[in-house]
Enzyme design. Sequence first.
Site, PDB file in Angstrom:
ATOM      1  N   LYS A  80      77.232  21.058 108.975  1.00 46.95           N
ATOM      2  CA  LYS A  80      77.624  20.941 110.284  1.00 46.95           C
ATOM      3  C   LYS A  80      78.937  21.558 110.687  1.00 46.95           C
ATOM      4  O   LYS A  80      79.704  21.924 109.707  1.00 46.95           O
ATOM      5  CB  LYS A  80      77.791  19.609 110.671  1.00 46.95           C
ATOM      6  CG  LYS A  80      77.922  19.205 112.284  1.00 46.95           C
ATOM      7  CD  LYS A  80      76.476  18.662 112.651  1.00 46.95           C
ATOM      8  CE  LYS A  80      76.476  18.318 114.013  1.00 46.95           C
ATOM      9  NZ  LYS A  80      75.189  17.433 114.293  1.00 46.95           N
ATOM     10  N   GLY A 180      76.953   5.924 126.909  1.00 41.55           N
ATOM     11  CA  GLY A 180      77.174   7.384 126.889  1.00 41.55           C
ATOM     12  C   GLY A 180      75.866   8.093 127.380  1.00 41.55           C
ATOM     13  O   GLY A 180      74.703   7.943 126.745  1.00 41.55           O
ATOM     14  N   VAL A 181      75.788   8.491 128.680  1.00 40.62           N
ATOM     15  CA  VAL A 181      74.540   8.930 129.391  1.00 40.62           C
ATOM     16  C   VAL A 181      74.666  10.688 129.554  1.00 40.62           C
ATOM     17  O   VAL A 181      74.941  11.048 130.582  1.00 40.62           O
ATOM     18  CB  VAL A 181      74.425   8.550 130.717  1.00 40.62           C
ATOM     19  CG1 VAL A 181      73.015   7.365 130.703  1.00 40.62           C
ATOM     20  CG2 VAL A 181      75.422   7.651 131.550  1.00 40.62           C
ATOM     21  N   GLY A 182      74.966  11.304 128.380  1.00 44.76           N
ATOM     22  CA  GLY A 182      75.081  12.539 128.329  1.00 44.76           C
ATOM     23  C   GLY A 182      73.766  13.272 128.373  1.00 44.76           C
ATOM     24  O   GLY A 182      72.710  12.651 128.739  1.00 44.76           O
ATOM     25  N   ASN A 183      74.014  14.312 127.699  1.00 42.45           N
ATOM     26  CA  ASN A 183      72.506  15.248 127.702  1.00 42.45           C
ATOM     27  C   ASN A 183      71.313  14.575 127.057  1.00 42.45           C
ATOM     28  O   ASN A 183      70.245  14.804 127.753  1.00 42.45           O
ATOM     29  CB  ASN A 183      72.750  16.598 126.970  1.00 42.45           C
ATOM     30  CG  ASN A 183      73.640  17.620 127.348  1.00 42.45           C
ATOM     31  OD1 ASN A 183      73.462  17.726 128.678  1.00 42.45           O
ATOM     32  ND2 ASN A 183      74.593  18.123 126.706  1.00 42.45           N
ATOM     33  N   VAL A 184      71.766  13.757 125.977  1.00 43.92           N
ATOM     34  CA  VAL A 184      70.281  13.109 125.405  1.00 43.92           C
ATOM     35  C   VAL A 184      69.801  11.988 126.159  1.00 43.92           C
ATOM     36  O   VAL A 184      68.851  11.761 126.595  1.00 43.92           O
ATOM     37  CB  VAL A 184      70.410  12.915 123.980  1.00 43.92           C
ATOM     38  CG1 VAL A 184      69.463  11.784 123.491  1.00 43.92           C
ATOM     39  CG2 VAL A 184      70.855  13.883 123.140  1.00 43.92           C
TER      40      VAL A 184
HETATM   41  N1  NAD Z   1      72.008  16.859 121.658  1.00 44.72           N
HETATM   42  C1  NAD Z   1      70.942  16.667 120.649  1.00 44.72           C
HETATM   43  O1  NAD Z   1      70.070  17.146 120.542  1.00 44.72           O
HETATM   44  C2  NAD Z   1      71.327  15.554 119.708  1.00 44.72           C
HETATM   45  C3  NAD Z   1      70.588  15.551 118.606  1.00 44.72           C
HETATM   46  C4  NAD Z   1      70.889  14.497 117.637  1.00 44.72           C
HETATM   47  C5  NAD Z   1      71.886  13.728 117.759  1.00 44.72           C
HETATM   48  N2  NAD Z   1      72.832  13.864 118.840  1.00 44.72           N
HETATM   49  C6  NAD Z   1      73.968  12.977 118.932  1.00 44.72           C
HETATM   50  O2  NAD Z   1      73.575  12.166 120.130  1.00 44.72           O
HETATM   51  C7  NAD Z   1      74.910  11.916 120.710  1.00 44.72           C
HETATM   52  C8  NAD Z   1      74.985  12.357 122.266  1.00 44.72           C
HETATM   53  O3  NAD Z   1      74.736  13.693 122.270  1.00 44.72           O
HETATM   54  P1  NAD Z   1      74.514  14.630 123.662  1.00 44.72           P
HETATM   55  O4  NAD Z   1      74.081  16.091 123.190  1.00 44.72           O
HETATM   56  O5  NAD Z   1      73.961  13.593 124.395  1.00 44.72           O
HETATM   57  O6  NAD Z   1      76.087  14.692 124.067  1.00 44.72           O
HETATM   58  P2  NAD Z   1      76.865  14.723 125.242  1.00 44.72           P
HETATM   59  O7  NAD Z   1      78.298  15.387 125.074  1.00 44.72           O
HETATM   60  O8  NAD Z   1      76.012  15.503 126.262  1.00 44.72           O
HETATM   61  O9  NAD Z   1      76.842  13.105 125.803  1.00 44.72           O
HETATM   62  C9  NAD Z   1      77.742  12.219 125.133  1.00 44.72           C
HETATM   63  C10 NAD Z   1      78.329  11.188 126.318  1.00 44.72           C
HETATM   64  O10 NAD Z   1      78.734  10.394 125.839  1.00 44.72           O
HETATM   65  C11 NAD Z   1      80.054  10.088 126.784  1.00 44.72           C
HETATM   66  N3  NAD Z   1      80.903   9.313 125.873  1.00 44.72           N
HETATM   67  C12 NAD Z   1      81.919  10.116 125.035  1.00 44.72           C
HETATM   68  N4  NAD Z   1      82.854   8.931 124.549  1.00 44.72           N
HETATM   69  C13 NAD Z   1      82.367   7.864 125.315  1.00 44.72           C
HETATM   70  C14 NAD Z   1      82.680   6.392 125.117  1.00 44.72           C
HETATM   71  N5  NAD Z   1      83.775   6.102 124.292  1.00 44.72           N
HETATM   72  N6  NAD Z   1      81.983   5.544 125.882  1.00 44.72           N
HETATM   73  C15 NAD Z   1      81.176   5.941 126.708  1.00 44.72           C
HETATM   74  N7  NAD Z   1      80.833   7.255 126.810  1.00 44.72           N
HETATM   75  C16 NAD Z   1      81.423   8.208 126.188  1.00 44.72           C
HETATM   76  C17 NAD Z   1      80.608  11.427 127.009  1.00 44.72           C
HETATM   77  O11 NAD Z   1      81.238  11.462 128.263  1.00 44.72           O
HETATM   78  C18 NAD Z   1      79.270  12.207 127.186  1.00 44.72           C
HETATM   79  O12 NAD Z   1      78.385  11.916 128.707  1.00 44.72           O
HETATM   80  C19 NAD Z   1      76.044  12.509 119.820  1.00 44.72           C
HETATM   81  O13 NAD Z   1      76.479  11.606 118.895  1.00 44.72           O
HETATM   82  C20 NAD Z   1      75.046  13.793 119.209  1.00 44.72           C
HETATM   83  O14 NAD Z   1      75.617  13.971 117.972  1.00 44.72           O
HETATM   84  C21 NAD Z   1      72.458  14.745 119.779  1.00 44.72           C
HETATM   85  C1  LEU Z   2      69.872  20.148 117.233  1.00 45.49           C
HETATM   86  C2  LEU Z   2      70.231  19.677 115.935  1.00 45.49           C
HETATM   87  C3  LEU Z   2      70.566  21.141 115.053  1.00 45.49           C
HETATM   88  C4  LEU Z   2      71.787  19.317 115.913  1.00 45.49           C
HETATM   89  C5  LEU Z   2      71.975  17.992 116.448  1.00 45.49           C
HETATM   90  N1  LEU Z   2      73.220  17.793 117.422  1.00 45.49           N
HETATM   91  C6  LEU Z   2      71.735  16.814 115.642  1.00 45.49           C
HETATM   92  O1  LEU Z   2      72.719  16.208 115.388  1.00 45.49           O
HETATM   93  O2  LEU Z   2      70.755  16.642 115.111  1.00 45.49           O
END
Ligand code: NAD
Ligand code: LEU
Length: 365
Positions: A80, A180-184
């Site tokens: 990472k 947290g309502v981000g991308n995932v």
């Molecule tokens: N994107 C992926 O494909 C992926 C894959 C595996 C794991 N993850 C994990 O999933 C989690 C979310 O990923 P993502 O890509 O959606 O990220 P993102 O940044 O799009 O979403 C995270 C959200 O959490 C919010 N946030 C941050 N701190 C906060 C808090 N204290 N309280 C409430 N909300 C808060 C942010 O404002 C944001 O909207 C991360 O931990 C990431 O490592 C993501």
């Molecule tokens: C898409 C992956 C390579 C990375 C992802 N953010 C994870 O934690 O799994």
Amino acid sequence: MELFTYMEEYDYEQVVVCQDKESGLKAIIAIHDTTLGPALGGTRMWTYETEEAAFEDALRLAKGMTYKNAAAGLNLGGGKTVIIGDPKKDKNEAMFRAFGRFIQGLNGRYITAEDVGTTVEDMDLVYSETDYVTGVSPAFGSSGNPSPVTAYGVYVGMKAAAKEAFGTDSLEGKTVAVQGVGNVAYNMCRYLHEEGAKLVVTDINKDSVKKAVEEFGARAVDIDDIYDVDCDIYSPCALGATVNDETIPRLKAKVIAGAANNQLLENRHGDIIQDKGIVYAPDYVINSGGVINVADELLGYNRERAMKKVETIYDSIAKIMDISRRDQVPTYVAANRLAEERIETMRKSRRQFLQNGMNILSRGR
Ligand SMILES: NC(=O)c1ccc[n+]([C@@H]2O[C@H](COP(=O)([O-])OP(=O)(O)OC[C@H]3O[C@@H](n4cnc5c(N)ncnc54)[C@H](O)[C@@H]3O)[C@@H](O)[C@H]2O)c1
Ligand SMILES: CC(C)C[C@H](N)C(=O)O
């Protein structure tokens, strides 16, 4: 943190510190274990309070990727990157291109992708300097943004965990508290809403909350109140370590199932929730959809094949629940056993010498 002591304790292979003054790049690439193959793991951009906190995050996340890739049956090790900086203010083209050149210098030992704070556009810049990057624009034959696929995996994994807790995998009428309502999580909420689940959401980004309220009829709560919500499922989808001594006594959920990496502050928190009868879907198993999707690029991306594999997250979570019950161990221990056994088996079966690269008999010619 004593870096070498920490690396030795958890058996890390390599940590690469990258600095580029012109662009402001400050990156830490942590490679935990490459027994199964090159280390694949995303790049997180975040404003860390201290450099030590950045190292710790990179190291913890890299180890998580080793376990995630192993448990998902991928021929990949774990690594990472964290880039220190504010993703809203500090990004520039030169930064991601410099980062791409540092990755190229590792000659394939590490392959990157998105994580919190980085986007497909950032990965496109990395791609202009190295092939060792996934999750770039589909126009380049890539799989694009992994988040919607991660979301689907979390959704099916949540159903498997619900089956264990409630005897049915239907989420209709279940209340899910989403942190947290981000991308995932945005995409996950869509699946949950379509199935008739009731959503309670929070986020530090008010626009994200508004969107979930408007599109999915979610109820919004303040940041800290998410732990007290009367719900069936707590879904941590922001950053890690939210399952800890302070939050566990407040949680009312019977299931913990979310996208965030490293949800347990310490392993003992996995023991405590198990003792309380909470069904915990291990983070690196339930959130492996994204890495399964980007890893498919290494075979020549085929979305149908990738999605079929993501569907198996349901079975993986169910299997972990079975092992946990059979061996009387917490679910995080059951998941670790699965991953560690695979790595150990492959480590042993790879003892034979295989000459790669330079022909040693031609040395000196
Ligand atoms: N994107 C992926 O494909 C992926 C894959 C595996 C794991 N993850 C994990 O999933 C989690 C979310 O990923 P993502 O890509 O959606 O990220 P993102 O940044 O799009 O979403 C995270 C959200 O959490 C919010 N946030 C941050 N701190 C906060 C808090 N204290 N309280 C409430 N909300 C808060 C942010 O404002 C944001 O909207 C991360 O931990 C990431 O490592 C993501
Ligand atoms: C898409 C992956 C390579 C990375 C992802 N953010 C994870 O934690 O799994």
